[in-house]
Scaffold this motif. Sequence first.
Motif, PDB file in Angstrom:
ATOM      1  N   SER A 227      56.147  -7.945  23.359  1.00 40.51           N
ATOM      2  CA  SER A 227      54.955  -8.458  24.025  1.00 40.51           C
ATOM      3  C   SER A 227      54.861  -7.779  25.386  1.00 40.51           C
ATOM      4  N   TYR A 228      53.646  -7.679  25.906  1.00 39.10           N
ATOM      5  CA  TYR A 228      53.426  -7.024  27.204  1.00 39.10           C
ATOM      6  C   TYR A 228      52.550  -7.903  28.088  1.00 39.10           C
ATOM      7  N   VAL A 229      52.548  -7.557  29.380  1.00 37.30           N
ATOM      8  CA  VAL A 229      51.727  -8.299  30.331  1.00 37.30           C
ATOM      9  C   VAL A 229      51.407  -7.370  31.496  1.00 37.30           C
ATOM     10  N   ASP A 230      50.239  -7.543  32.091  1.00 39.93           N
ATOM     11  CA  ASP A 230      49.832  -6.739  33.243  1.00 39.93           C
ATOM     12  C   ASP A 230      50.495  -7.280  34.507  1.00 39.93           C
ATOM     13  N   ILE A 268      46.774   2.876  20.675  1.00 37.94           N
ATOM     14  CA  ILE A 268      45.813   2.464  21.725  1.00 37.94           C
ATOM     15  C   ILE A 268      45.652   3.597  22.741  1.00 37.94           C
ATOM     16  N   LEU A 269      46.773   4.210  23.133  1.00 33.01           N
ATOM     17  CA  LEU A 269      46.709   5.329  24.080  1.00 33.01           C
ATOM     18  C   LEU A 269      45.980   6.524  23.472  1.00 33.01           C
ATOM     19  N   ALA A 318      51.623 -21.699  30.377  1.00 30.34           N
ATOM     20  CA  ALA A 318      51.060 -21.230  31.657  1.00 30.34           C
ATOM     21  C   ALA A 318      49.541 -21.368  31.662  1.00 30.34           C
ATOM     22  N   VAL A 319      48.920 -21.100  30.521  1.00 28.96           N
ATOM     23  CA  VAL A 319      47.455 -21.228  30.414  1.00 28.96           C
ATOM     24  C   VAL A 319      47.045 -22.694  30.574  1.00 28.96           C
ATOM     25  N   ARG A 320      47.755 -23.580  29.884  1.00 29.04           N
ATOM     26  CA  ARG A 320      47.388 -25.013  29.890  1.00 29.04           C
ATOM     27  C   ARG A 320      47.708 -25.676  31.224  1.00 29.04           C
ATOM     28  N   LEU A 321      48.930 -25.472  31.718  1.00 32.91           N
ATOM     29  CA  LEU A 321      49.357 -26.200  32.926  1.00 32.91           C
ATOM     30  C   LEU A 321      48.792 -25.611  34.213  1.00 32.91           C
ATOM     31  N   LEU A 322      48.680 -24.274  34.268  1.00 37.59           N
ATOM     32  CA  LEU A 322      48.340 -23.625  35.539  1.00 37.59           C
ATOM     33  C   LEU A 322      46.990 -22.921  35.526  1.00 37.59           C
ATOM     34  N   GLY A 323      46.287 -22.978  34.390  1.00 32.75           N
ATOM     35  CA  GLY A 323      44.976 -22.319  34.328  1.00 32.75           C
ATOM     36  C   GLY A 323      45.063 -20.803  34.386  1.00 32.75           C
ATOM     37  N   TRP A 324      46.213 -20.265  33.983  1.00 36.70           N
ATOM     38  CA  TRP A 324      46.440 -18.816  34.031  1.00 36.70           C
ATOM     39  C   TRP A 324      45.615 -18.124  32.958  1.00 36.70           C
ATOM     40  N   SER A 325      45.049 -16.970  33.290  1.00 33.09           N
ATOM     41  CA  SER A 325      44.193 -16.273  32.324  1.00 33.09           C
ATOM     42  C   SER A 325      44.486 -14.769  32.366  1.00 33.09           C
ATOM     43  N   PRO A 326      45.482 -14.319  31.587  1.00 30.25           N
ATOM     44  CA  PRO A 326      45.894 -12.919  31.681  1.00 30.25           C
ATOM     45  C   PRO A 326      44.948 -11.952  30.977  1.00 30.25           C
ATOM     46  N   ARG A 327      44.981 -10.697  31.437  1.00 25.26           N
ATOM     47  CA  ARG A 327      44.263  -9.613  30.756  1.00 25.26           C
ATOM     48  C   ARG A 327      44.882  -9.390  29.384  1.00 25.26           C
ATOM     49  N   SER A 328      44.169  -8.676  28.522  1.00 27.77           N
ATOM     50  CA  SER A 328      44.690  -8.394  27.177  1.00 27.77           C
ATOM     51  C   SER A 328      45.782  -7.319  27.246  1.00 27.77           C
ATOM     52  N   THR A 329      46.562  -7.241  26.182  1.00 30.38           N
ATOM     53  CA  THR A 329      47.602  -6.208  26.084  1.00 30.38           C
ATOM     54  C   THR A 329      46.987  -4.812  26.182  1.00 30.38           C
ATOM     55  N   GLY A 330      45.860  -4.613  25.506  1.00 30.57           N
ATOM     56  CA  GLY A 330      45.191  -3.300  25.546  1.00 30.57           C
ATOM     57  C   GLY A 330      44.786  -2.914  26.962  1.00 30.57           C
ATOM     58  N   GLU A 331      44.241  -3.877  27.714  1.00 30.93           N
ATOM     59  CA  GLU A 331      43.854  -3.597  29.109  1.00 30.93           C
ATOM     60  C   GLU A 331      45.069  -3.210  29.947  1.00 30.93           C
ATOM     61  N   ALA A 332      46.192  -3.912  29.728  1.00 33.12           N
ATOM     62  CA  ALA A 332      47.414  -3.624  30.495  1.00 33.12           C
ATOM     63  C   ALA A 332      47.920  -2.210  30.178  1.00 33.12           C
ATOM     64  N   ILE A 333      47.878  -1.825  28.908  1.00 32.10           N
ATOM     65  CA  ILE A 333      48.339  -0.490  28.501  1.00 32.10           C
ATOM     66  C   ILE A 333      47.469   0.591  29.143  1.00 32.10           C
ATOM     67  N   LEU A 334      46.151   0.411  29.083  1.00 30.36           N
ATOM     68  CA  LEU A 334      45.236   1.446  29.597  1.00 30.36           C
ATOM     69  C   LEU A 334      45.231   1.498  31.127  1.00 30.36           C
ATOM     70  N   ALA A 335      45.436   0.356  31.788  1.00 29.77           N
ATOM     71  CA  ALA A 335      45.541   0.363  33.259  1.00 29.77           C
ATOM     72  C   ALA A 335      46.780   1.134  33.703  1.00 29.77           C
ATOM     73  N   THR A 336      47.853   1.027  32.909  1.00 31.22           N
ATOM     74  CA  THR A 336      49.079   1.780  33.189  1.00 31.22           C
ATOM     75  C   THR A 336      48.796   3.273  33.118  1.00 31.22           C
TER      76      THR A 336
END
Length: 347
Positions: A227-230, A268-269, A318-336
């Motif tokens: 799994s990945y994350v930005d 994706i790349l 994290a989404v439920r308790l803290l309202g966290w809303s992460p970017r998608s895996t694809g967005e994280a890969i392409l931003a890199t």
Amino acid sequence: MATNSNSSKMVLVTGGSGFIAVHCILQLLNAGFLVRATVRSLKRESEVRDMLRQGGVEAGDRLSFIAAELGADTNWKEAASGCTYVLHVASPTPLNEYKHEDEMIIPAREGVLRVLRASRDAGVKRVVLTSAIGAVVCGHKPQTNPFTEKDWTVIGDKVPAYQKSKTLAERAAWDFIGKEGGGLELSVVNPVGVLGPVLGTDYSHSIYFIQRLLEGKISGCPKINSSYVDVRDVADLHLRAMLDPAAGGQRFIATAGESIWLVELAKILKENVQEFADRIPVKEVPNIVMRIAGLKDPKIKAILPLLGIVLNTSNEKAVRLLGWSPRSTGEAILATAESLIRLKIIK
């Protein structure tokens, strides 16, 4: 986040030159906080300020630096003094060559305890510890359900030393808070593979794989699932874990969502980064080939236990308790990829 109420609050960020730490400093400064950063050597101050400029922030005197190392007591009391919050992001670097796993385990555990003691003694309200997914997913029988914060790595012979060190350090942190933390609160963030915009040459090992793909230095993808994350979302989760009353005493997996195989990352790349598409292989290396290569190469040997294992993780908490809303895996890969190309790290 209201800037005016934060402008008198000091946040200590440990390991201030690191990839996640610099993004945390960026977001803290943007939210109006004062920041004090620990670095192993004050010579790195200009480098950190350059990375922040790359991220669009001129820190000025709202950011200060102090030299402190996880392996020594020097300056930790001074570092924590006057701070409302601490983000303990610093971590001993994974060693490729070591005689005994304790060379990684002891500094990780002792470093966490040093920071927690100094924070408690300075009257800090809450420490957010950057742990790792390695403290959650290792040593289990193969499973199809996503791993959650209830899961802990099962320490055994097959768990690599780095993952073992992260697990034991996080366990030690929770034990400390329970037994001698006083009024100090603890929240923990467990990031998966961290991608996203690089601001300089200090970045996570997950990004080296993308760098090597873009440079044409990899002939095929091992059958590894992750799994990945930005990094911007990891920093955002640190701030939420620092400020939200609901985060006290909780751990949070920082993941964008569904895990993917390395070959899917390569696709994706290849589909989106046209100028380097011809360099990027989208074929999988058979496990047997990896095992033979692992006989000679310690770096390959270290990843052999991961071959073919699904490591799916859930961000539901994290989404439920803290309202966290992460970017998608694809967005994280392409931003890199975009940042590696823009900073001319990819030739």
